[in-house]
Design an enzyme around this catalytic site. Structure first.
Site, PDB file in Angstrom:
ATOM      1  N   VAL A  63       5.552   3.997  -3.132  1.00 52.60           N
ATOM      2  CA  VAL A  63       4.686   3.572  -2.036  1.00 52.60           C
ATOM      3  C   VAL A  63       3.403   4.396  -1.968  1.00 52.60           C
ATOM      4  O   VAL A  63       2.478   4.053  -1.245  1.00 52.60           O
ATOM      5  CB  VAL A  63       5.434   3.656  -0.683  1.00 52.60           C
ATOM      6  CG1 VAL A  63       4.702   2.876   0.401  1.00 52.60           C
ATOM      7  CG2 VAL A  63       6.858   3.114  -0.809  1.00 52.60           C
ATOM      8  N   THR A  65      -0.168   5.866  -3.270  1.00 51.15           N
ATOM      9  CA  THR A  65      -1.248   5.402  -4.142  1.00 51.15           C
ATOM     10  C   THR A  65      -2.562   6.030  -3.720  1.00 51.15           C
ATOM     11  O   THR A  65      -2.762   6.313  -2.540  1.00 51.15           O
ATOM     12  CB  THR A  65      -1.386   3.861  -4.082  1.00 51.15           C
ATOM     13  OG1 THR A  65      -2.345   3.429  -5.061  1.00 51.15           O
ATOM     14  CG2 THR A  65      -1.833   3.404  -2.710  1.00 51.15           C
ATOM     15  N   TYR A 149     -11.377  -1.533  -4.770  1.00 49.30           N
ATOM     16  CA  TYR A 149      -9.974  -1.546  -4.360  1.00 49.30           C
ATOM     17  C   TYR A 149      -9.244  -2.707  -5.022  1.00 49.30           C
ATOM     18  O   TYR A 149      -8.125  -2.551  -5.525  1.00 49.30           O
ATOM     19  CB  TYR A 149      -9.899  -1.668  -2.842  1.00 49.30           C
ATOM     20  CG  TYR A 149      -8.505  -1.684  -2.271  1.00 49.30           C
ATOM     21  CD1 TYR A 149      -7.771  -0.514  -2.138  1.00 49.30           C
ATOM     22  CD2 TYR A 149      -7.912  -2.881  -1.850  1.00 49.30           C
ATOM     23  CE1 TYR A 149      -6.497  -0.524  -1.590  1.00 49.30           C
ATOM     24  CE2 TYR A 149      -6.643  -2.902  -1.309  1.00 49.30           C
ATOM     25  CZ  TYR A 149      -5.936  -1.725  -1.188  1.00 49.30           C
ATOM     26  OH  TYR A 149      -4.672  -1.743  -0.655  1.00 49.30           O
ATOM     27  N   LYS A 153      -6.092  -2.325  -7.642  1.00 51.60           N
ATOM     28  CA  LYS A 153      -4.798  -2.930  -7.347  1.00 51.60           C
ATOM     29  C   LYS A 153      -4.365  -3.898  -8.448  1.00 51.60           C
ATOM     30  O   LYS A 153      -3.189  -3.959  -8.814  1.00 51.60           O
ATOM     31  CB  LYS A 153      -4.858  -3.651  -6.002  1.00 51.60           C
ATOM     32  CG  LYS A 153      -4.895  -2.722  -4.809  1.00 51.60           C
ATOM     33  CD  LYS A 153      -3.654  -1.845  -4.764  1.00 51.60           C
ATOM     34  CE  LYS A 153      -3.625  -0.942  -3.567  1.00 51.60           C
ATOM     35  NZ  LYS A 153      -2.429  -0.066  -3.557  1.00 51.60           N
ATOM     36  N   VAL A 181      -0.635  -5.072   6.947  1.00 44.13           N
ATOM     37  CA  VAL A 181       0.657  -4.693   7.504  1.00 44.13           C
ATOM     38  C   VAL A 181       0.489  -4.266   8.957  1.00 44.13           C
ATOM     39  O   VAL A 181      -0.392  -3.476   9.283  1.00 44.13           O
ATOM     40  CB  VAL A 181       1.280  -3.544   6.694  1.00 44.13           C
ATOM     41  CG1 VAL A 181       2.656  -3.191   7.242  1.00 44.13           C
ATOM     42  CG2 VAL A 181       1.387  -3.944   5.224  1.00 44.13           C
TER      43      VAL A 181
END
Length: 273
Positions: A63, A65, A149, A153, A181
């Site tokens: 999780v 990064t 970004y 990713k 989220v």
């Protein structure tokens, strides 16, 4: 493959928003053999920092990064290169352990998936795991940060998934692509993603311009005045194909109402609303 409470699990990034909830859920489900560690940006470049935590584990939830590149680190030129290196180091640490059966890569993002066709001209009718964001496409919207970004990713997820073929089943790699989220938090501060979800109620952040959420706030939170621009415009959205998940037995427990309600409650608890 073992999937029981005696399995040893490692969670990287456990002090973050998603990671802290993951550790709590694992413990609530009886996974007492859980290793968790928080990797700062400088640490994620160094395999020695997490080899010890991963050794002896059956499963690894990755999780952690890098969000922004550490300019003091001359090892990598940008965030994308650092993100790819970090993902590869974790996967290779799993291989070295000799015990890890599955790596669950939880730092993937829907930014890596796109409704655009490969030539960047047309649009697909839906998005599934075969749809990747075309990195050679010239996007007319987005800041240098969001474009960087997206690139990081996309490249990092492709890199970590390549281990499925590279080691021919010795390590199974799956990715979880997160969007925005929200909900409650276990942290002592309000996560930025939660603030973004109720940003239409405040108006002092980069505001989430989603018509559906604006209409939701207008209906369920009439005490707030929602700006007109968030309630108008065409219905534009992306359809995601969840068929594969549903066939595997996955069930969604939280709809938009629960997520937004919990986010608003969290914001009020922190005095942000």
């Amino acid at each position: 493959m073992k999937r029981n409470q005696n399995s040893r699990v490692c969670v990287t990034g456990a002090s973050g928003y998603i990671g802290s909830w993951l550790v709590r859920k694992l413990l609530e489900n009886g996974h007492t053999k859980t290793n968790w560690c928080y990797f700062k940006l400088i640490y994620i470049y160094n395999a020695i920092e997490f080899d010890a935590a991963i050794k002896g584990c059956d499963f690894v939830f990755h999780v952690a990064t890098p969000m922004l590149h550490d300019i003091q680190n001359s090892q990598y030129k940008d965030t994308a290169e650092a993100a790819v290196a970090g993902a590869r180091l974790i996967a290779e640490s799993c291989i070295r352990s000799g015990t890890v059966e599955r790596l669950i890569y939880c730092t993937a993002s829907i930014m890596a998936s796109s409704q655009l066709t490969e030539d960047g001209v047309g649009l697909r009718s839906y998005v599934d795991e075969s749809c990747w964001t075309p990195l050679d496409h010239s996007f007319t919207h987005g800041t240098d940060f969001t474009l960087g970004y997206t690139r990081s990713k996309t490249l990092a997820e492709k890199a970590v998934l390549s281990y499925n073929e590279k080691y021919n089943g010795e390590l199974e790699v799956v990715t979880l692509c997160f969007g925005l989220v929200g909900g409650e938090t276990l942290l002592p501060y309000l996560p930025l993603t939660v603030e973004v979800i109720f940003s239409q109620l405040r108006g002092n952040l980069p505001i989430l311009n989603v018509k559906g959420i604006g209409l939701f706030f207008q209906e369920y939170y009439p005490e707030y005045k929602i700006a007109k621009e968030f309630l108008e415009g065409p219905e534009i959205g992306t359809e995601y194909d969840f068929t594969k998940l549903i066939k595997m037995g996955f069930q969604y427990k939280y709809d938009m109402k629960k997520i937004v309600d919990h986010s608003v409650a969290c914001g009020r608890r922190f005095g942000a609303l």
